[in-house]
Design an enzyme around this catalytic site. Structure first.
Site, PDB file in Angstrom:
ATOM      1  N   ASP A 254      19.958   8.007  29.012  1.00 62.33           N
ATOM      2  CA  ASP A 254      19.163   7.740  30.215  1.00 62.33           C
ATOM      3  C   ASP A 254      19.569   8.630  31.380  1.00 62.33           C
ATOM      4  O   ASP A 254      18.781   8.840  32.299  1.00 62.33           O
ATOM      5  CB  ASP A 254      19.296   6.274  30.615  1.00 62.33           C
ATOM      6  CG  ASP A 254      18.575   5.410  29.612  1.00 62.33           C
ATOM      7  OD1 ASP A 254      19.164   5.136  28.545  1.00 62.33           O
ATOM      8  OD2 ASP A 254      17.410   5.077  29.859  1.00 62.33           O
TER       9      ASP A 254
ATOM     10  N   GLY B 256      12.537   3.485  27.786  1.00 64.86           N
ATOM     11  CA  GLY B 256      13.008   4.760  27.249  1.00 64.86           C
ATOM     12  C   GLY B 256      12.876   5.774  28.378  1.00 64.86           C
ATOM     13  O   GLY B 256      11.799   5.875  29.001  1.00 64.86           O
ATOM     14  N   ALA B 257      13.972   6.498  28.644  1.00 65.04           N
ATOM     15  CA  ALA B 257      14.023   7.313  29.861  1.00 65.04           C
ATOM     16  C   ALA B 257      12.833   8.279  30.042  1.00 65.04           C
ATOM     17  O   ALA B 257      12.146   8.243  31.073  1.00 65.04           O
ATOM     18  CB  ALA B 257      15.356   8.051  29.906  1.00 65.04           C
TER      19      ALA B 257
HETATM   20  O1  MRU Z   1      16.283  -0.345  28.337  1.00 61.87           O
HETATM   21  P1  MRU Z   1      15.594   0.737  27.572  1.00 61.87           P
HETATM   22  O2  MRU Z   1      14.912   0.256  26.345  1.00 61.87           O
HETATM   23  O3  MRU Z   1      14.689   1.551  28.461  1.00 61.87           O
HETATM   24  O4  MRU Z   1      16.767   1.695  27.104  1.00 61.87           O
HETATM   25  C1  MRU Z   1      16.422   2.866  26.416  1.00 61.87           C
HETATM   26  C2  MRU Z   1      17.579   3.655  25.967  1.00 61.87           C
HETATM   27  O5  MRU Z   1      18.722   3.347  26.233  1.00 61.87           O
HETATM   28  C3  MRU Z   1      17.257   4.933  25.246  1.00 61.87           C
HETATM   29  O6  MRU Z   1      18.220   5.207  24.273  1.00 61.87           O
HETATM   30  C4  MRU Z   1      17.232   6.081  26.258  1.00 61.87           C
HETATM   31  O7  MRU Z   1      16.332   5.774  27.279  1.00 61.87           O
HETATM   32  C5  MRU Z   1      16.882   7.364  25.660  1.00 61.87           C
HETATM   33  S1  MRU Z   1      15.179   7.433  25.269  1.00 61.87           S
HETATM   34  C6  MRU Z   1      14.773   8.924  24.627  1.00 61.87           C
END
Ligand code: MRU
Length: 361
Positions: free
Chosen positions: A253, A63-64
């Site tokens: 992200d 999650g970003a």
């Molecule tokens: O691969 P991940 O689980 O890190 O991907 C996360 C996402 O795509 C989320 O939707 C994004 O990071 C937004 S988190 C607030």
């Protein structure tokens, strides 16, 4: 709420804000190992740069915004172990190398590079002793974490009016508490609406290949007492057609200067489905996700992941070796498909470029 990213002091106390610990700040990065959810809520404590790199790469923390917070506290944890007898310049150079390693763990979420740059550039612009640099790194990491928690809560306050009584909300991947310091981005308006006593239904796309929607979003929402239904990704169109969805909210992200938004693979398809069914499609994100250096989404780097995530999807062989595999972890939703972007500054409507320039330039 949850504490997906925190700081464990050597005296055993867990903190998320420097103000919570008046004395010594030395300690370790503490994370929920999200690969173990939903079966087990398990915390790991890290201060080794390779272990922190690995935790980000294998999505123990993901999650970003959460990646940004983990990297900031991770660089602080690993820098504590550098010798005190380095010169300040040697120390900064070693920290910069460690930050470059962490930054190479995942390319798409801009929050990772943003957080590391903020921590390392603070060192360069505040000359002091090595001992004090170490304290400053911990303080920077905790400041980023505390700020993220606040920003997410504010995003929730700005987005809550979208959640009307009886609404059906579809979300993709996990942009909840687990993906941030707390509350989440896309899920924050839902938490605030729930606190306000509003009744609504959430549909969580399971989010193949790594199932962040079913393993994480469904887990954290149901834990909070929110009505959530897990669907397979290929059911979203049918659920929309049945009239069960009033709006879509997802996280991001990285958002380019024109509003094109990268998010978990499959988000683009959901946006097209929403357009066809005339359903508003919102993105929620803090300022650290907006990358004003990129004119549009074509410049956003898309992480490619191990084919094994598709080939051995559920702990068993799910495709033959004789197949080729393609596993992009993210896609970019063009700004034309986005109804609005919920930020800590408020709900931004198109044209996004003009609004971003006014708010973030
Ligand atoms: O691969 P991940 O689980 O890190 O991907 C996360 C996402 O795509 C989320 O939707 C994004 O990071 C937004 S988190 C607030």
């Amino acid at each position: 709420m949850l504490d997906p990213v925190s700081w464990k002091l050597n005296n055993g106390r867990v903190i998320r804000n420097a103000q919570d610990a008046p004395g010594e700040l030395n300690g370790k990065l503490r994370l929920i190992d999200q690969t173990m959810l939903p079966e087990k809520l398990h915390y790991i404590e890290l201060d080794d740069v390779n272990e922190i790199y690995d935790a980000i790469k294998r999505l123990a923390v993901r999650g970003a915004p959460a990646i940004g917070c983990a990297a900031a506290l991770g660089i602080a944890a690993t820098a504590q172990k550098l010798p005190d007898n380095l010169t300040p310049n040697e120390f900064i150079s070693r920290v910069t190398d460690l930050a470059a390693l962490l930054n190479s763990s995942r390319p798409t979420a801009v929050n990772l590079a943003w957080a590391l740059e903020r921590c390392t550039s603070y060192l360069g612009s505040h000359p002091t002793t090595v001992k004090q640099h170490k304290v400053n790194l911990i303080r920077s990491g905790l400041a980023i974490l505390a700020e993220d928690i606040k920003l997410c809560r504010t995003i929730g306050n700005h987005g809550v009016s979208l959640i009307t009584p009886g609404a059906g909300v579809l979300t993709h991947c996990n942009a909840g508490a687990l993906a941030t310091g707390d509350y989440g981005t896309a899920l924050s308006p839902l938490y605030v609406a729930h606190e306000n006593g509003i009744k609504f239904k959430v549909f969580a796309d399971e989010t193949r290949p790594l199932l962040q929607g079913s393993r994480l979003t469904a887990w954290e929402l149901s834990r909070a007492g929110i009505d959530v239904t897990t669907i397979c990704d290929n059911m979203a169109g049918q659920v929309m057609k049945e009239g069960k969805i009033d709006l879509v909210i997802v996280g991001s992200d990285r958002i380019a200067a024109n509003g094109d938004a990268a998010n978990k693979i499959g988000t683009y398809s959901v946006a097209i489905l929403a357009k066809y069914h005339n359903i508003p499609f919102y993105v929620a994100a803090p300022y650290s996700t907006i990358d004003m250096k990129l004119n549009d989404g074509a410049a956003i780097p898309i992480e490619q992941r191990d084919p094994d995530e598709i080939k051995n999807g559920f702990g068993r062989r799910t495709a033959p070796d004789s197949s080729n595999f393609y596993n992009p972890a993210f896609d970019v939703t063009p700004h034309e498909l986005i109804t609005g972007i919920i930020t800590e500054k408020g709900l931004i409507k198109p044209p996004f470029k003009t609004a971003f320039n006014a708010l973030y330039a």
